[in-house]
Motif scaffolding. Structure first.
Motif, PDB file in Angstrom:
ATOM      1  N   PHE A 252       0.684  -1.617   0.214  1.00  0.00           N
ATOM      2  CA  PHE A 252       0.096   0.011   0.048  1.00  0.00           C
ATOM      3  C   PHE A 252       0.334   1.108   0.218  1.00  0.00           C
ATOM      4  O   PHE A 252       0.666   1.662  -0.579  1.00  0.00           O
ATOM      5  N   ILE A 253       2.323   1.407   0.669  1.00  0.00           N
ATOM      6  CA  ILE A 253       2.929   2.265   1.047  1.00  0.00           C
ATOM      7  C   ILE A 253       3.640   2.463  -0.703  1.00  0.00           C
ATOM      8  O   ILE A 253       3.456   3.451  -0.506  1.00  0.00           O
ATOM      9  N   LEU A 254       3.866   1.222  -1.165  1.00  0.00           N
ATOM     10  CA  LEU A 254       4.576   1.691  -2.493  1.00  0.00           C
ATOM     11  C   LEU A 254       3.722   2.113  -3.348  1.00  0.00           C
ATOM     12  O   LEU A 254       3.928   2.983  -4.132  1.00  0.00           O
TER      13      LEU A 254
ATOM     14  N   ALA B   5       5.135  -1.684 -17.456  1.00  0.00           N
ATOM     15  CA  ALA B   5       5.393  -3.025 -16.593  1.00  0.00           C
ATOM     16  C   ALA B   5       5.503  -1.762 -15.643  1.00  0.00           C
ATOM     17  O   ALA B   5       4.844  -2.592 -14.276  1.00  0.00           O
ATOM     18  N   ILE B   6       5.203  -0.838 -15.159  1.00  0.00           N
ATOM     19  CA  ILE B   6       5.368   0.068 -14.305  1.00  0.00           C
ATOM     20  C   ILE B   6       3.978   0.022 -14.176  1.00  0.00           C
ATOM     21  O   ILE B   6       3.698   0.505 -12.799  1.00  0.00           O
ATOM     22  N   PHE B   7       2.934   0.325 -14.797  1.00  0.00           N
ATOM     23  CA  PHE B   7       1.881   0.474 -14.386  1.00  0.00           C
ATOM     24  C   PHE B   7       1.147  -1.116 -14.059  1.00  0.00           C
ATOM     25  O   PHE B   7       0.363  -1.338 -13.187  1.00  0.00           O
ATOM     26  N   TRP B   8       1.917  -2.196 -14.661  1.00  0.00           N
ATOM     27  CA  TRP B   8       1.180  -3.333 -14.192  1.00  0.00           C
ATOM     28  C   TRP B   8       1.646  -3.992 -12.441  1.00  0.00           C
ATOM     29  O   TRP B   8       0.702  -4.015 -11.938  1.00  0.00           O
ATOM     30  N   GLY B   9       2.996  -3.533 -11.946  1.00  0.00           N
ATOM     31  CA  GLY B   9       3.470  -3.188 -10.761  1.00  0.00           C
ATOM     32  C   GLY B   9       2.846  -1.946 -10.386  1.00  0.00           C
ATOM     33  O   GLY B   9       2.196  -2.743  -8.874  1.00  0.00           O
ATOM     34  N   LEU B  10       1.894  -1.173 -10.223  1.00  0.00           N
ATOM     35  CA  LEU B  10       1.311  -0.581  -9.510  1.00  0.00           C
ATOM     36  C   LEU B  10      -0.111  -0.472  -9.445  1.00  0.00           C
ATOM     37  O   LEU B  10      -0.593  -0.250  -7.748  1.00  0.00           O
ATOM     38  N   ILE B  11       0.029  -0.893 -10.217  1.00  0.00           N
ATOM     39  CA  ILE B  11      -1.284  -2.190 -10.056  1.00  0.00           C
ATOM     40  C   ILE B  11      -2.066  -3.077  -9.670  1.00  0.00           C
ATOM     41  O   ILE B  11      -2.845  -3.431  -8.461  1.00  0.00           O
ATOM     42  N   THR B  12      -0.571  -4.276  -9.857  1.00  0.00           N
ATOM     43  CA  THR B  12      -0.686  -5.089  -8.492  1.00  0.00           C
ATOM     44  C   THR B  12      -0.264  -4.352  -6.574  1.00  0.00           C
ATOM     45  O   THR B  12      -1.104  -5.404  -6.273  1.00  0.00           O
TER      46      THR B  12
ATOM     47  N   LYS C  37      -3.810 -15.057  -9.187  1.00  0.00           N
ATOM     48  CA  LYS C  37      -2.563 -15.139  -8.113  1.00  0.00           C
ATOM     49  C   LYS C  37      -1.465 -15.214  -9.592  1.00  0.00           C
ATOM     50  O   LYS C  37      -0.736 -14.272  -8.644  1.00  0.00           O
ATOM     51  N   LEU C  38      -0.827 -15.608  -9.822  1.00  0.00           N
ATOM     52  CA  LEU C  38      -0.150 -15.509 -10.593  1.00  0.00           C
ATOM     53  C   LEU C  38       0.311 -13.558 -11.305  1.00  0.00           C
ATOM     54  O   LEU C  38       1.009 -13.662 -11.617  1.00  0.00           O
ATOM     55  N   VAL C  39      -0.917 -13.514 -12.036  1.00  0.00           N
ATOM     56  CA  VAL C  39      -0.786 -12.616 -12.220  1.00  0.00           C
ATOM     57  C   VAL C  39      -0.768 -11.341 -12.005  1.00  0.00           C
ATOM     58  O   VAL C  39       0.116 -10.692 -12.797  1.00  0.00           O
ATOM     59  N   PHE C  40      -1.390 -11.344 -10.541  1.00  0.00           N
ATOM     60  CA  PHE C  40      -1.148 -10.636  -9.835  1.00  0.00           C
ATOM     61  C   PHE C  40      -0.203 -10.397  -8.360  1.00  0.00           C
ATOM     62  O   PHE C  40      -0.431 -10.384  -7.506  1.00  0.00           O
ATOM     63  N   LEU C  41       0.735 -11.752  -9.068  1.00  0.00           N
ATOM     64  CA  LEU C  41       1.612 -11.705  -8.245  1.00  0.00           C
ATOM     65  C   LEU C  41       2.459 -10.667  -7.613  1.00  0.00           C
ATOM     66  O   LEU C  41       3.032 -10.221  -7.884  1.00  0.00           O
ATOM     67  N   PRO C  42       2.405 -10.012  -6.132  1.00  0.00           N
ATOM     68  CA  PRO C  42       2.637  -8.933  -5.741  1.00  0.00           C
ATOM     69  C   PRO C  42       4.776  -8.586  -5.771  1.00  0.00           C
ATOM     70  O   PRO C  42       5.270  -7.767  -6.004  1.00  0.00           O
ATOM     71  N   TYR C  43       5.314 -10.164  -6.326  1.00  0.00           N
ATOM     72  CA  TYR C  43       6.368  -9.794  -6.642  1.00  0.00           C
ATOM     73  C   TYR C  43       6.359  -9.742  -7.378  1.00  0.00           C
ATOM     74  O   TYR C  43       8.289  -8.350  -7.067  1.00  0.00           O
TER      75      TYR C  43
ATOM     76  N   GLY D 148       5.025  -6.706  -8.474  1.00  0.00           N
ATOM     77  CA  GLY D 148       4.892  -5.638  -8.358  1.00  0.00           C
ATOM     78  C   GLY D 148       5.858  -4.521  -7.950  1.00  0.00           C
ATOM     79  O   GLY D 148       6.402  -3.425  -8.280  1.00  0.00           O
ATOM     80  N   TYR D 149       6.490  -6.060  -5.960  1.00  0.00           N
ATOM     81  CA  TYR D 149       7.378  -4.969  -5.312  1.00  0.00           C
ATOM     82  C   TYR D 149       8.954  -4.567  -5.897  1.00  0.00           C
ATOM     83  O   TYR D 149       9.290  -3.590  -6.065  1.00  0.00           O
ATOM     84  N   LEU D 150       9.317  -5.291  -7.497  1.00  0.00           N
ATOM     85  CA  LEU D 150      10.203  -5.198  -7.855  1.00  0.00           C
ATOM     86  C   LEU D 150      10.412  -4.085  -9.337  1.00  0.00           C
ATOM     87  O   LEU D 150      10.701  -2.911  -8.868  1.00  0.00           O
ATOM     88  N   THR D 151       9.332  -4.317 -10.019  1.00  0.00           N
ATOM     89  CA  THR D 151       9.041  -2.679 -10.593  1.00  0.00           C
ATOM     90  C   THR D 151       8.527  -1.568 -10.222  1.00  0.00           C
ATOM     91  O   THR D 151       9.626  -0.905 -10.255  1.00  0.00           O
ATOM     92  N   THR D 152       7.930  -1.194  -9.529  1.00  0.00           N
ATOM     93  CA  THR D 152       7.908  -0.193  -8.269  1.00  0.00           C
ATOM     94  C   THR D 152       9.135   0.080  -7.582  1.00  0.00           C
ATOM     95  O   THR D 152       9.106   1.421  -7.595  1.00  0.00           O
ATOM     96  N   ILE D 153       9.985  -0.359  -7.347  1.00  0.00           N
ATOM     97  CA  ILE D 153      11.040  -0.409  -6.710  1.00  0.00           C
ATOM     98  C   ILE D 153      12.403   0.463  -7.165  1.00  0.00           C
ATOM     99  O   ILE D 153      12.344   1.562  -7.454  1.00  0.00           O
ATOM    100  N   ILE D 154      11.868  -0.069  -8.390  1.00  0.00           N
ATOM    101  CA  ILE D 154      12.945  -0.186  -9.802  1.00  0.00           C
ATOM    102  C   ILE D 154      12.479   1.288 -10.283  1.00  0.00           C
ATOM    103  O   ILE D 154      12.892   2.708 -10.734  1.00  0.00           O
ATOM    104  N   ALA D 155      11.136   1.430 -10.682  1.00  0.00           N
ATOM    105  CA  ALA D 155      10.998   2.789 -11.014  1.00  0.00           C
ATOM    106  C   ALA D 155      11.011   4.226  -9.724  1.00  0.00           C
ATOM    107  O   ALA D 155      11.304   5.020 -10.855  1.00  0.00           O
ATOM    108  N   LEU D 156      10.662   3.503  -8.730  1.00  0.00           N
ATOM    109  CA  LEU D 156      11.001   4.925  -7.773  1.00  0.00           C
ATOM    110  C   LEU D 156      12.395   5.309  -7.881  1.00  0.00           C
ATOM    111  O   LEU D 156      12.915   6.370  -7.946  1.00  0.00           O
TER     112      LEU D 156
END
Length: 97
Positions: free
Chosen positions: A19-21, A50-57, A73-79, A81-89
């Motif tokens: 939620f914070i990311l 990929a950034i938007f997919w990670g954000l939605i996830t 669960k496979l499509v919206f796997l949080p791992y 999302g974590y990877l793309t969100t942290i790299i994007a930030l």
């Protein structure tokens, strides 16, 4: 396999982190839209998706939606999302210069 992998991260502290990311990256989009969009113009369209997919996830996981089917669960796997969100930030704040 997917259920056990998803249950490792289906805890309150990881949901809070999601939620914070998601909130942080969304704030970067909204409050710094000119600079962020300028930096994304030179990026690959696949990376932007990929950034938007990670954000939605991250939003789905952070808000606490309960996913029952293994494919979703496979499509919206949080791992992912974590990877793309942290790299994007990191990419946004490092290229901001």
């Amino acid at each position: 396999m997917i259920h056990s992998l998803y249950q490792l991260i289906n805890k309150g502290s990881f949901r809070t982190l999601s939620f914070i990311l998601a909130l942080g990256l969304t704030a970067v989009f909204f409050f710094n839209i000119d600079n962020f969009s300028t930096l994304l113009r030179s990026a690959s369209p696949l990376w932007i998706l990929a950034i938007f997919w990670g954000l939605i996830t991250q939003w789905i996981h952070g808000i606490g939606f309960d996913i029952h089917r293994a494919i979703w669960k496979l499509v919206f796997l949080p791992y992912i999302g974590y990877l793309t969100t942290i790299i994007a930030l990191i990419q946004h704040f490092m290229m901001r210069g």
